[in-house]
Design an enzyme around this catalytic site. Structure first.
Site, short mmCIF file in Angstrom:
data_model
loop_
_atom_site.label_atom_id
_atom_site.label_comp_id
_atom_site.label_asym_id
_atom_site.label_seq_id
_atom_site.Cartn_x
_atom_site.Cartn_y
_atom_site.Cartn_z
N LYS A 11 61.70 40.04 80.07
CA LYS A 11 62.43 41.47 80.45
C LYS A 11 62.82 41.59 81.74
O LYS A 11 64.03 42.28 81.98
CB LYS A 11 61.54 42.55 79.84
CG LYS A 11 60.92 42.58 78.39
CD LYS A 11 62.18 42.34 77.51
CE LYS A 11 61.89 41.68 76.23
NZ LYS A 11 63.10 41.49 75.07
N GLU B 232 59.28 50.86 86.00
CA GLU B 232 60.81 51.45 85.88
C GLU B 232 60.35 52.98 85.90
O GLU B 232 59.48 53.41 85.38
CB GLU B 232 61.20 51.02 84.31
CG GLU B 232 62.44 49.92 84.53
CD GLU B 232 62.80 49.63 82.87
OE1 GLU B 232 62.79 50.62 81.92
OE2 GLU B 232 63.43 48.31 82.91
N HIS C 221 57.77 53.18 67.68
CA HIS C 221 58.66 51.85 67.91
C HIS C 221 59.14 51.51 66.63
O HIS C 221 59.45 50.44 66.68
CB HIS C 221 58.07 51.13 69.05
CG HIS C 221 57.67 51.65 70.24
ND1 HIS C 221 58.55 52.08 70.89
CD2 HIS C 221 56.36 51.86 70.50
CE1 HIS C 221 57.90 52.84 72.04
NE2 HIS C 221 56.84 52.52 72.16
N ARG D 224 69.01 38.47 67.81
CA ARG D 224 68.99 38.38 66.22
C ARG D 224 69.72 39.25 65.34
O ARG D 224 70.25 40.15 66.16
CB ARG D 224 67.52 38.51 65.82
CG ARG D 224 66.92 39.94 66.07
CD ARG D 224 65.69 40.35 65.58
NE ARG D 224 65.39 41.68 65.55
CZ ARG D 224 64.90 42.36 66.41
NH1 ARG D 224 64.53 41.69 67.55
NH2 ARG D 224 64.86 43.74 66.48
C1 MV4 Z 1 61.96 53.20 78.43
C2 MV4 Z 1 61.73 54.48 78.03
C3 MV4 Z 1 62.09 55.42 79.04
N1 MV4 Z 1 62.37 54.98 80.32
N2 MV4 Z 1 62.40 52.92 79.35
C4 MV4 Z 1 60.40 51.60 73.86
C5 MV4 Z 1 61.07 50.39 73.47
C6 MV4 Z 1 61.44 49.68 74.51
N3 MV4 Z 1 62.60 48.83 73.97
C7 MV4 Z 1 61.55 50.19 75.69
N4 MV4 Z 1 61.19 51.66 75.12
C8 MV4 Z 1 61.47 52.62 76.08
N5 MV4 Z 1 61.64 52.38 77.33
C9 MV4 Z 1 62.46 53.56 80.71
N6 MV4 Z 1 62.61 53.55 81.91
C10 MV4 Z 1 61.49 54.90 76.69
C11 MV4 Z 1 61.18 53.76 75.76
C12 MV4 Z 1 61.07 54.47 74.64
C13 MV4 Z 1 61.93 54.31 73.30
C14 MV4 Z 1 63.09 53.56 73.27
C15 MV4 Z 1 63.79 53.48 72.37
C16 MV4 Z 1 63.44 54.06 71.08
C17 MV4 Z 1 62.41 54.76 70.97
C18 MV4 Z 1 61.54 54.90 72.09
C19 MV4 Z 1 60.30 55.70 72.04
C20 MV4 Z 1 59.39 55.70 73.11
C21 MV4 Z 1 59.87 55.06 74.27
#
Ligand code: MV4
Length: 506
Positions: free
Chosen positions: A125, A208, A243, A300
């Site tokens: 990542k 982050e 998630h 994917r």
């Molecule tokens: C984040 C975020 C807020 N700020 N990064 C969750 C899955 C992964 N792909 C990254 N995720 C997140 N990263 C920052 N800097 C919030 C999430 C997140 C989230 C993202 C997409 C869909 C659902 C989510 C649920 C909780 C947190």
């Protein structure tokens, strides 16, 4: 073969290294193109649908995934014995293992997915962040790779709070820890490192800034081996729990043509930065001010690809097969037109009234919805045994309409038709969501399901009626319901809209 681990060549037989609805989806695409199919199956899947529909089927081990669907050696052995020239990994299992993609190529077998190196870069990542940022893609403010704990703590002061500690080897929400103030940081970093070491065998973490109240919007991409990359619009994926996505739509309620073009062009740049080939998805966070930030790339085919297929008219799986054979994309960006609206509900064998506890057992009876604008992708049937070995998604119900309102009303109708007896399913969850004022008016973010939605509270009937009426009225006008029911207007205008609907209906 390219030195980044890509092999494209003609093949006449595909091994599908997966099960369930996605194995069925891939089989169908192969059969439409006149390509032979080879299924693999575990003990638990002896009677599975994909075994019956494939031209050939091979048993590869016991029910646990690590003894069957995760066994690269057995799958490659079946590919050789059956004479399959290509392997399609579907999603999950081996789909994002760079070593598997490389092992296929080394055996002279086409991996129907991106080059091994693109999987590897996007799987790390931090490397993904730095690679796409260098290509001009906006990323969330955060730390550079290679920092020790002292340097991370110093950098946190610059980033500010709240922030997230993320595992470099994580993704999809795994290995993430929120930190709201400086005093918690050192403890959170230590805990995140321990968790990441246990889960991924790698304790590298980074920081982050936390983006609050964002939507999860992703861009579908298609790329060929000649370097052509196009975007197929966005998907709205904010409705998820822990998630796990539950409902996806195409397009998104909040993305206009200008934002779509900007996000699409950025996504294309991200893919080009890793010489991407085949279907892929760039995940973004979209904040309230409509700033967007790269989160990660899914290298994917995704569960929710059908909503994009219905709105663009492009068969993504067929296109994966074509580009894996070395063919050029059949579309330029200008050819991609989005029309109408699609919504997907993931039907899981789980109990929404009991903390979404997975439910197992034999499906004694099932009645599948059909009719205009309804697509069901499933791997189950009457007599099918839902086992605890694999994930609980047993079907996807996808509804298409001219407008979001029509798609939502179709979904209500299709969910009402759907019967699955013998196991508990989350169909009541989806019915409840289709009754939700906030869903119908498009007012939700990634926290909605977990923080503001409950199976136990019923929305006031008049508020609900107003939302449904607004949806219907909006459909008549080719508008979005939010243009009619403004945020906060909840139950003030129901009679007004009701009478408008009555007038329209006459
Ligand atoms: C984040 C975020 C807020 N700020 N990064 C969750 C899955 C992964 N792909 C990254 N995720 C997140 N990263 C920052 N800097 C919030 C999430 C997140 C989230 C993202 C997409 C869909 C659902 C989510 C649920 C909780 C947190």
């Amino acid at each position: 073969m390219r030195n980044d681990g890509l092999l494209t060549q003609r093949f006449d037989k595909v091994l599908i290294a997966n099960r369930g609805e996605i194995a069925m989806r891939i089989l169908r695409a192969c059969h439409e193109l006149g390509i032979g199919t080879v299924a693999v199956y575990s003990d638990a899947d002896r009677n599975a649908l994909h075994v019956r529909y494939a031209h050939e089927a091979y048993h590869i081990g016991s029910s646990a995934a690590r003894d069957s669907y995760l066994r690269m050696d057995k799958i490659l052995d079946v590919a050789k014995r059956s004479g399959a020239g290509a392997v399609h990994p579907g999603y999950g299992f081996l789909a994002e293992r760079a070593t598997f993609a490389q092992a296929c190529v080394d055996a002279g077998i086409v991996f129907i997915g991106p080059p091994a190196n693109a999987i590897r870069v996007m799987g790390d990542k931090q490397e993904a962040r730095t690679t796409v940022r260098a290509a001009g893609v906006p990323v969330v403010p955060g730390t550079e790779p290679g920092l020790n704990d002292t340097e991370l703590i110093a950098a946190a002061a610059e980033i500010g709070y709240p922030l997230l500690v993320k595992a470099t080897a994580g993704g999809g929400g795994k290995g993430m820890r929120p930190v709201s103030e400086a005093s918690q940081l050192a403890g959170a970093i230590a805990a995140a490192r321990r968790e990441a070491m246990a889960a991924f065998g790698d304790d590298t973490v980074y920081l982050e800034k936390m983006i609050i109240g964002a939507r999860h919007i992703e861009i579908q991409l298609l790329a060929d081996a000649d370097g052509n990359v196009i975007y197929l619009g966005e998907r709205e994926c904010s409705l998820q729990r822990r998630h796990q996505k539950l409902i996806e739509e195409c397009p998104s309620f909040v993305v206009d043509e200008d934002l779509r073009r900007r996000m699409g062009q950025v996504a294309v740049a991200a893919a080009k930065a890793v010489n991407y080939v085949n279907a892929g998805t760039i995940e973004f966070l979209l904040d309230k001010e409509k700033n967007f930030y790269f989160l990660e790339m899914n290298t994917r085919l995704q569960v929710e690809h059908p909503v994009t297929e219905l709105v663009t008219g492009i068969d993504i799986v067929q296109e994966q097969l074509r580009v894996a054979r070395g063919r050029k994309l059949r579309w330029t960006q200008a050819d991609v037109q989005m029309k109408g609206w699609a919504i997907e509900c993931r039907i899981n064998a789980e109990d929404p009234y009991n903390n979404y506890l997975p439910s197992t057992g034999k499906i004694t009876t099932t009645r599948t919805p059909a009719g205009p604008g309804v697509r069901v992708d499933t791997g189950v049937f009457q007599g099918y045994e839902v086992t605890p070995y694999y994930d609980s998604m047993i079907s996807k119900l996808i509804c298409y309409g001219e407008t979001r309102g029509e798609a939502a009303l179709r979904m209500r109708r299709a969910l009402e038709e759907y019967r699955i007896m013998g196991v508990k399913t989350n169909i009541p969850f989806h019915q409840h969501m289709m009754d939700s004022h906030r869903f119908l008016t498009g007012q939700f973010d990634t926290t909605f399901v977990e923080e503001r939605f409950s199976m136990n509270d019923r929305e006031a009937p008049d508020g609900l009626e107003a939302a449904i009426m607004a949806t219907l009225v909006a459909h008549q006008h080719g508008q979005q319901a939010s243009q009619i029911v403004a945020p906060g207007e909840r139950d003030t205008s129901n009679w007004k809209w009701y009478s408008r609907w009555e007038r329209l209906r006459r």
